[in-house]
Design an enzyme around this catalytic site. Structure first.
Site, PDB file in Angstrom:
ATOM      1  N   SER A   1     -32.065 -30.196   2.365  1.00  0.00           N
ATOM      2  CA  SER A   1     -31.578 -29.171   3.283  1.00  0.00           C
ATOM      3  C   SER A   1     -32.744 -28.287   3.698  1.00  0.00           C
ATOM      4  O   SER A   1     -33.345 -27.593   2.864  1.00  0.00           O
ATOM      5  CB  SER A   1     -30.503 -28.311   2.607  1.00  0.00           C
ATOM      6  OG  SER A   1     -30.234 -27.165   3.389  1.00  0.00           O
TER       7      SER A   1
ATOM      8  N   HIS B   1     -30.745 -32.726   6.255  1.00  0.00           N
ATOM      9  CA  HIS B   1     -29.570 -31.874   6.408  1.00  0.00           C
ATOM     10  C   HIS B   1     -29.975 -30.552   7.052  1.00  0.00           C
ATOM     11  O   HIS B   1     -30.835 -29.830   6.530  1.00  0.00           O
ATOM     12  CB  HIS B   1     -28.967 -31.640   5.018  1.00  0.00           C
ATOM     13  CG  HIS B   1     -27.625 -30.992   5.009  1.00  0.00           C
ATOM     14  ND1 HIS B   1     -26.452 -31.705   5.093  1.00  0.00           N
ATOM     15  CD2 HIS B   1     -27.270 -29.693   4.915  1.00  0.00           C
ATOM     16  CE1 HIS B   1     -25.425 -30.879   5.035  1.00  0.00           C
ATOM     17  NE2 HIS B   1     -25.891 -29.642   4.933  1.00  0.00           N
TER      18      HIS B   1
ATOM     19  N   ASP C   1     -28.566 -26.990   8.177  1.00  0.00           N
ATOM     20  CA  ASP C   1     -27.463 -26.041   8.026  1.00  0.00           C
ATOM     21  C   ASP C   1     -27.444 -25.067   9.199  1.00  0.00           C
ATOM     22  O   ASP C   1     -28.358 -24.259   9.355  1.00  0.00           O
ATOM     23  CB  ASP C   1     -27.597 -25.262   6.712  1.00  0.00           C
ATOM     24  CG  ASP C   1     -27.197 -26.096   5.510  1.00  0.00           C
ATOM     25  OD1 ASP C   1     -26.133 -26.740   5.569  1.00  0.00           O
ATOM     26  OD2 ASP C   1     -27.940 -26.109   4.522  1.00  0.00           O
TER      27      ASP C   1
ATOM     28  N   MET D   1     -25.606 -21.956  11.019  1.00  0.00           N
ATOM     29  CA  MET D   1     -24.725 -20.823  10.708  1.00  0.00           C
ATOM     30  C   MET D   1     -24.721 -19.839  11.875  1.00  0.00           C
ATOM     31  O   MET D   1     -25.751 -19.616  12.508  1.00  0.00           O
ATOM     32  CB  MET D   1     -25.199 -20.107   9.444  1.00  0.00           C
ATOM     33  CG  MET D   1     -25.360 -21.009   8.240  1.00  0.00           C
ATOM     34  SD  MET D   1     -25.951 -20.080   6.804  1.00  0.00           S
ATOM     35  CE  MET D   1     -26.396 -21.430   5.711  1.00  0.00           C
TER      36      MET D   1
ATOM     37  N   HIS E   1     -24.943 -29.734   9.964  1.00  0.00           N
ATOM     38  CA  HIS E   1     -23.786 -29.210   9.229  1.00  0.00           C
ATOM     39  C   HIS E   1     -23.393 -27.915   9.927  1.00  0.00           C
ATOM     40  O   HIS E   1     -24.039 -26.882   9.764  1.00  0.00           O
ATOM     41  CB  HIS E   1     -24.172 -28.985   7.767  1.00  0.00           C
ATOM     42  CG  HIS E   1     -23.079 -28.396   6.944  1.00  0.00           C
ATOM     43  ND1 HIS E   1     -23.288 -27.959   5.647  1.00  0.00           N
ATOM     44  CD2 HIS E   1     -21.768 -28.172   7.203  1.00  0.00           C
ATOM     45  CE1 HIS E   1     -22.155 -27.492   5.159  1.00  0.00           C
ATOM     46  NE2 HIS E   1     -21.221 -27.596   6.091  1.00  0.00           N
TER      47      HIS E   1
ATOM     48  N   MET F   1     -21.616 -24.941  10.255  1.00  0.00           N
ATOM     49  CA  MET F   1     -20.864 -23.868   9.606  1.00  0.00           C
ATOM     50  C   MET F   1     -20.666 -22.751  10.624  1.00  0.00           C
ATOM     51  O   MET F   1     -21.188 -21.640  10.496  1.00  0.00           O
ATOM     52  CB  MET F   1     -21.615 -23.375   8.365  1.00  0.00           C
ATOM     53  CG  MET F   1     -21.641 -24.394   7.249  1.00  0.00           C
ATOM     54  SD  MET F   1     -22.560 -23.833   5.801  1.00  0.00           S
ATOM     55  CE  MET F   1     -24.207 -24.316   6.287  1.00  0.00           C
TER      56      MET F   1
ATOM     57  N   MET G   1     -18.271 -28.371  -0.420  1.00  0.00           N
ATOM     58  CA  MET G   1     -19.167 -27.258  -0.698  1.00  0.00           C
ATOM     59  C   MET G   1     -19.061 -26.895  -2.177  1.00  0.00           C
ATOM     60  O   MET G   1     -17.958 -26.711  -2.705  1.00  0.00           O
ATOM     61  CB  MET G   1     -18.802 -26.042   0.159  1.00  0.00           C
ATOM     62  CG  MET G   1     -19.056 -26.198   1.647  1.00  0.00           C
ATOM     63  SD  MET G   1     -20.792 -26.513   2.072  1.00  0.00           S
ATOM     64  CE  MET G   1     -21.606 -25.062   1.373  1.00  0.00           C
TER      65      MET G   1
ATOM     66  N   ASP H   1     -22.774 -30.139  -1.323  1.00  0.00           N
ATOM     67  CA  ASP H   1     -23.764 -29.218  -0.761  1.00  0.00           C
ATOM     68  C   ASP H   1     -23.675 -27.871  -1.468  1.00  0.00           C
ATOM     69  O   ASP H   1     -22.646 -27.188  -1.394  1.00  0.00           O
ATOM     70  CB  ASP H   1     -23.485 -29.051   0.735  1.00  0.00           C
ATOM     71  CG  ASP H   1     -24.501 -28.163   1.440  1.00  0.00           C
ATOM     72  OD1 ASP H   1     -25.434 -27.683   0.788  1.00  0.00           O
ATOM     73  OD2 ASP H   1     -24.337 -27.946   2.656  1.00  0.00           O
TER      74      ASP H   1
END
Length: 223
Positions: A6, A31, A33, A35, A67, A69, A138, A177
């Protein structure tokens, strides 16, 4: 079992170099992330970072997973696809029309994944499991890197693996994750995890990325 570093925990002054180190060490999944400060209490990165990493991932034949989020992820699927994401994972908690969202990801020739927050039961995946490639659990509350692993995730993985076996859906990957490291990666793999997202334990500045990956692989019995 595969390890997916990540980049949230990477040194952004050396992001390209660190991702290259991971790919040179045999990593086949990166990966990212994403947000938005709404669905989770933090802001991170967007399609421009995916686009910057795309040449590295393509050269190595690696999956570039976004990913998401974020609230209203459907609004951004095209942008991440055009940037180079070859897998996109959305949260069941953020998608009121989850089947439509998953179909939209598939139509963009990306691997569709669905994620669950720690307090969301695996029953929330019942109707969508046949349509997805990845079920992400998660193991921390999403929003920040470096959090402590929630031990109950191991049993949650085992229950999801049993459900996939019962429904002849073993092809669906189980990704975990949050807080994954040498101290728990073997237990997670034994429970049925097939993709380990690892941030801090891969991009630990005290050791090179390749060395950290060797430690993780040794901890779960990988060569």
């Amino acid at each position: 079992m595969k390890i997916a570093p990540s980049i949230l925990s990477a040194d952004f002054l050396r992001l390209g170099a660190q991702v290259s180190e991971a790919l040179d060490a045999g990593i086949q999944r990166i990966h990212v992330d994403v947000m938005d400060g709404h669905f989770v209490p933090n802001l991170s990165m967007g399609p421009l970072v995916v686009e910057a990493l795309r040449p590295l991932a393509e050269r190595a034949g690696a999956v570039l997973e976004a990913h998401l989020m974020i609230a209203e992820p459907d609004r951004y699927l095209d942008a991440f696809s055009h940037a180079g994401a070859t897998a996109m994972t959305v949260h069941v908690e953020a998608c009121p029309h989850l089947h439509r969202t998953v179909c939209a990801i598939r139509a963009l020739s990306a691997q569709p994944g669905v994620a669950l927050n720690p307090a969301t039961p695996i029953a929330a995946l019942d109707e969508i499991l046949p349509e997805i490639d990845v079920a992400l659990l998660m193991s921390v509350n999403p929003g920040f890197g470096g959090q402590a692993f929630i031990p109950a995730t191991i049993d949650k993985v085992a229950r999801l693996r049993a459900e996939l076996a019962r429904r002849n859906l073993e092809r669906v990957e189980i990704e975990v994750d949050g807080g994954v490291g040498p101290e728990n990666i073997r237990a997670l793999a034994d429970a049925g995890m097939t993709i380990a997202v690892a941030g801090t334990s891969v991009f630990d500045a005290r050791s090179p990325v390749g060395s950290n990956l060797r430690v993780l692989r040794a901890a779960c019995g990988l060569p």
